[in-house]
Each structure stands twice: as structure tokens, then as C-alpha cells.
Write a protein that holds these residues in place. Sequence first.
Motif, PDB file in Angstrom:
ATOM      1  N   PRO A 219      -1.772   9.586   1.997  1.00 51.19           N
ATOM      2  CA  PRO A 219      -0.452   9.009   1.776  1.00 51.19           C
ATOM      3  C   PRO A 219       0.056   8.477   2.808  1.00 51.19           C
ATOM      4  CG  PRO A 219      -0.593  11.669   1.197  1.00 51.19           C
ATOM      5  CD  PRO A 219      -1.771  11.160   2.026  1.00 51.19           C
ATOM      6  N   LEU A 220       0.669   7.334   2.659  1.00 47.01           N
ATOM      7  CA  LEU A 220       1.369   6.540   3.975  1.00 47.01           C
ATOM      8  C   LEU A 220       2.897   7.290   3.736  1.00 47.01           C
ATOM      9  CD1 LEU A 220      -0.114   3.190   2.973  1.00 47.01           C
ATOM     10  CD2 LEU A 220      -0.859   4.828   4.770  1.00 47.01           C
ATOM     11  N   PRO A 221       3.562   7.062   5.029  1.00 48.05           N
ATOM     12  CA  PRO A 221       4.864   7.560   5.151  1.00 48.05           C
ATOM     13  C   PRO A 221       5.938   6.754   4.361  1.00 48.05           C
ATOM     14  CG  PRO A 221       3.969   6.774   7.250  1.00 48.05           C
ATOM     15  CD  PRO A 221       2.791   6.946   6.258  1.00 48.05           C
ATOM     16  N   ARG A 222       5.724   5.460   4.316  1.00 49.29           N
ATOM     17  CA  ARG A 222       6.429   4.533   3.492  1.00 49.29           C
ATOM     18  C   ARG A 222       5.555   3.272   2.978  1.00 49.29           C
ATOM     19  NH1 ARG A 222       9.568   1.273   8.069  1.00 49.29           N
ATOM     20  NH2 ARG A 222       9.165  -0.836   6.489  1.00 49.29           N
ATOM     21  N   PRO A 223       5.742   2.897   2.066  1.00 52.97           N
ATOM     22  CA  PRO A 223       4.865   1.460   1.406  1.00 52.97           C
ATOM     23  C   PRO A 223       4.677   0.473   2.696  1.00 52.97           C
ATOM     24  CG  PRO A 223       6.766   1.733   0.041  1.00 52.97           C
ATOM     25  CD  PRO A 223       6.964   2.630   1.308  1.00 52.97           C
TER      26      PRO A 223
ATOM     27  N   ALA B 122       8.203  -7.863  -3.537  1.00 56.75           N
ATOM     28  CA  ALA B 122       7.009  -6.987  -3.316  1.00 56.75           C
ATOM     29  C   ALA B 122       7.385  -5.374  -3.513  1.00 56.75           C
ATOM     30  CB  ALA B 122       6.175  -7.126  -2.067  1.00 56.75           C
ATOM     31  N   LEU B 123       8.413  -4.991  -2.976  1.00 52.60           N
ATOM     32  CA  LEU B 123       8.958  -3.736  -3.203  1.00 52.60           C
ATOM     33  C   LEU B 123       9.513  -3.458  -4.422  1.00 52.60           C
ATOM     34  CD1 LEU B 123      10.305  -3.146   0.610  1.00 52.60           C
ATOM     35  CD2 LEU B 123       8.166  -2.364  -0.343  1.00 52.60           C
ATOM     36  N   ARG B 124       9.909  -4.407  -5.115  1.00 53.11           N
ATOM     37  CA  ARG B 124      10.536  -3.997  -6.620  1.00 53.11           C
ATOM     38  C   ARG B 124       9.469  -3.849  -7.550  1.00 53.11           C
ATOM     39  NH1 ARG B 124      14.949  -8.008  -8.254  1.00 53.11           N
ATOM     40  NH2 ARG B 124      15.604  -6.638 -10.093  1.00 53.11           N
ATOM     41  N   VAL B 125       8.487  -4.726  -7.336  1.00 50.40           N
ATOM     42  CA  VAL B 125       7.124  -4.841  -7.933  1.00 50.40           C
ATOM     43  C   VAL B 125       6.370  -3.284  -7.802  1.00 50.40           C
ATOM     44  CG1 VAL B 125       4.857  -5.648  -8.418  1.00 50.40           C
ATOM     45  CG2 VAL B 125       6.944  -7.148  -8.334  1.00 50.40           C
ATOM     46  N   ASN B 126       6.526  -2.615  -6.701  1.00 49.41           N
ATOM     47  CA  ASN B 126       5.597  -1.642  -6.155  1.00 49.41           C
ATOM     48  C   ASN B 126       6.543  -0.612  -6.793  1.00 49.41           C
ATOM     49  OD1 ASN B 126       3.922  -0.007  -4.890  1.00 49.41           O
ATOM     50  ND2 ASN B 126       5.777   0.752  -3.224  1.00 49.41           N
TER      51      ASN B 126
ATOM     52  N   ARG C 237       0.771  -1.415   0.032  1.00 45.66           N
ATOM     53  CA  ARG C 237      -0.210  -0.020   0.004  1.00 45.66           C
ATOM     54  C   ARG C 237       0.852   1.328  -0.049  1.00 45.66           C
ATOM     55  NH1 ARG C 237      -5.128  -1.537   1.684  1.00 45.66           N
ATOM     56  NH2 ARG C 237      -5.285  -3.892   2.567  1.00 45.66           N
ATOM     57  N   ASN C 238       0.529   2.111  -1.041  1.00 47.23           N
ATOM     58  CA  ASN C 238       1.221   3.543  -0.755  1.00 47.23           C
ATOM     59  C   ASN C 238       0.241   4.527  -0.398  1.00 47.23           C
ATOM     60  OD1 ASN C 238       3.566   2.598  -2.415  1.00 47.23           O
ATOM     61  ND2 ASN C 238       2.155   2.333  -4.232  1.00 47.23           N
ATOM     62  N   PHE C 239      -1.004   4.419  -0.398  1.00 41.05           N
ATOM     63  CA  PHE C 239      -2.123   5.287   0.266  1.00 41.05           C
ATOM     64  C   PHE C 239      -3.051   4.487   0.853  1.00 41.05           C
ATOM     65  CE2 PHE C 239      -0.107   7.144  -3.451  1.00 41.05           C
ATOM     66  CZ  PHE C 239       0.046   8.730  -3.357  1.00 41.05           C
ATOM     67  N   ALA C 240      -3.622   4.888   1.842  1.00 43.79           N
ATOM     68  CA  ALA C 240      -4.609   4.344   2.566  1.00 43.79           C
ATOM     69  C   ALA C 240      -5.836   4.170   1.757  1.00 43.79           C
ATOM     70  CB  ALA C 240      -5.004   5.241   4.129  1.00 43.79           C
ATOM     71  N   ALA C 241      -6.352   3.045   1.934  1.00 45.56           N
ATOM     72  CA  ALA C 241      -7.611   2.501   0.829  1.00 45.56           C
ATOM     73  C   ALA C 241      -8.100   1.332   1.486  1.00 45.56           C
ATOM     74  CB  ALA C 241      -7.370   2.534  -0.643  1.00 45.56           C
ATOM     75  N   GLY C 242      -9.200   1.017   0.939  1.00 44.95           N
ATOM     76  CA  GLY C 242     -10.058  -0.301   1.359  1.00 44.95           C
ATOM     77  C   GLY C 242      -9.915  -0.769   2.687  1.00 44.95           C
ATOM     78  N   SER C 243      -9.381  -2.043   2.668  1.00 48.77           N
ATOM     79  CA  SER C 243      -9.749  -2.838   4.154  1.00 48.77           C
ATOM     80  C   SER C 243      -8.720  -2.222   5.255  1.00 48.77           C
ATOM     81  CB  SER C 243      -9.295  -4.323   4.117  1.00 48.77           C
ATOM     82  OG  SER C 243      -8.007  -4.349   3.861  1.00 48.77           O
ATOM     83  N   MET C 244      -7.460  -1.473   4.607  1.00 48.47           N
ATOM     84  CA  MET C 244      -6.869  -0.930   5.581  1.00 48.47           C
ATOM     85  C   MET C 244      -7.420   0.541   6.272  1.00 48.47           C
ATOM     86  SD  MET C 244      -2.747   0.215   5.838  1.00 48.47           S
ATOM     87  CE  MET C 244      -3.381   2.000   5.462  1.00 48.47           C
TER      88      MET C 244
END
Length: 252
Positions: free
Chosen positions: A112-116, A155-159, A94-101
Motif C-alpha cells: 500500500p502507498l502512503p498516499r495516492p 485524477a484524484l476525483r476519478v481515483n 497509484r494506490n498500491f505499488a505494481a507494474g512499472s513503478m
Amino acid sequence: MARRKKIYEGKAKTLFEGPEPGTIVQYFKDDATAFNAEKRDVIEGKGVLNNMLSEYFMNGLTQIGVPNHFIRRLNMREQLVRACEIVPLEVIVRNFAAGSMAKRLGIEEGTPLPRPIVEYCYKDDALGDPLVSEEHIAAFGWASQQDMEDILSLALRVNDFLSGVMFGVGIKLVDFKIEIGRVYEGDYQRLIVADEISSDSCRLWDMETGQKLDKDVFRRDLGSLTDAYSEVARRLGVMPKGATPMKPTLIN
Ligand code: 5GP
């Protein structure tokens, strides 16, 4: 025509035995489901779009050296992929808050989230894919400590890759889910990106207008899902404007 052996039928895809050992044919269906299949529909052309989008993203990952299961696209609805053992986790970035979180933590969608933030869910439809911690993953042996380091890195590379690609076409990558496969090469095992990367598994918002171009259009009844996915495909140059995704032809 010889019947193909069906290996598995999921909510959005069917897997068939591939033509060579170690390969699988992944067929993208038009079925759309949400809320653990409580909401369902058939969206004409969705499978074609997801097949094309997943091909595009997986090919891009290959180009930058991120290992994944994609071999080649066979036709409008099918792709040949490498057979692998799926790690029973949904890996969410997640990069931005959304959905279930956003709901779980009471954070406004789009913050915006401070980090992924990387989350793991245990893949089990009957349980509704519950969120789990690395403690659960280690205790129940779903993945080793080394696997978890490799999964985080993938996961972070894909992000980074997906965020950049989407930024280039004016789309914000809010979050996405990937699945990881285990392949064996001699005495070694390797983890690779598997399943699919498409508008079904990402949250994609137009950077200017905030318009949703992903499965939330279906989940939240926000209009035409085909139009949303076609817009993503058009911007990426994956499917020219005016091309109509064809009806399903399941040959087995
Ligand atoms: P959330 O946990 O907010 O519902 O989902 C986070 C991200 O993971 C979203 O981009 C969502 O589309 C994706 N995601 C979560 N669970 C699934 C799933 O079971 N299937 C698919 N295709 N995507 C999922």
C-alpha cells in the motif's frame, strides 16, 4: 450506407467523425497489445466489454460532476463522445505499488502507498510513453501550470470515485491511467476526462483472493482475459452473467 470518415486508428480503438460537429464515434476493437505492442492478440469480446465498462464509469463520473467526454453509447462496440484535443500525457494514479513503478523502485507489488501517487508519461508510442516530470511538461509546453492543477484534481476525483465503486464489488483499485482532453467553450477552455476507463487501463485485484481482473492477465499470460473482464462487468451489473460479447462488425 455512407462511408464514415476515419479520424484515427489506435491500438484498441478507432475514431470516426461523429454525426454532429464536435462529436466523435469511438469504436472499441478486440485487439489487445502490451509492452508497446510487442505482444499482441485478438481477444473476442474485449471491445464490447470495454465499451460497456467505460460507459458505466464515465456515466458515474458525470453523476458526481466530473466532466468527461462521454455522450452516449450507440451500440455494443461504439459510443458517441465529445471531440477534444488530447493533452499528450498519460496520467497514472497509484494506490498500491505494481507494474512499472514496483519494478522501477524495487517495491513489492501490492504494497500500500502512503498516499495516492500521480505520475505522468509523455504519450509517444515510438518512445514507449516515457515517464516525465512536471518540469518537462512545463518546459515543452504540453500543459500549463493551471492545466496541471486541474489535471491533478481530475485524477484524484476519478481515483476516489473508482476506488469506491470497485470497493463496493469487492475489487481493489491498484492503479489506473486516464487521458485528458481540452475543449473550448467560447473564449474558455476546459479540461475533461477523455479516452476510456476500463479493465484495459486499470489494475483491478479481487479483494479476497488477489486474483487479477485486468490487462495483466494478458500481459502476464494468467488465463482468459474475457473471463476476467466479464467478471468485473458482471459484478458491476454492466453485463448479465451468460451474455456473450459479440464478434466485431466494423462498419466504415
Ligand atoms: P504501469 O506504468 O505500471 O505499466 O501502468 C500503470 C497503470 O496505467 C496500469 O493500470 C496500466 O494498465 C495503465 N497504463 C499504463 N500505460 C497504459 C497504456 O498505454 N494503455 C493503457 N490502456 N493503460 C496503460
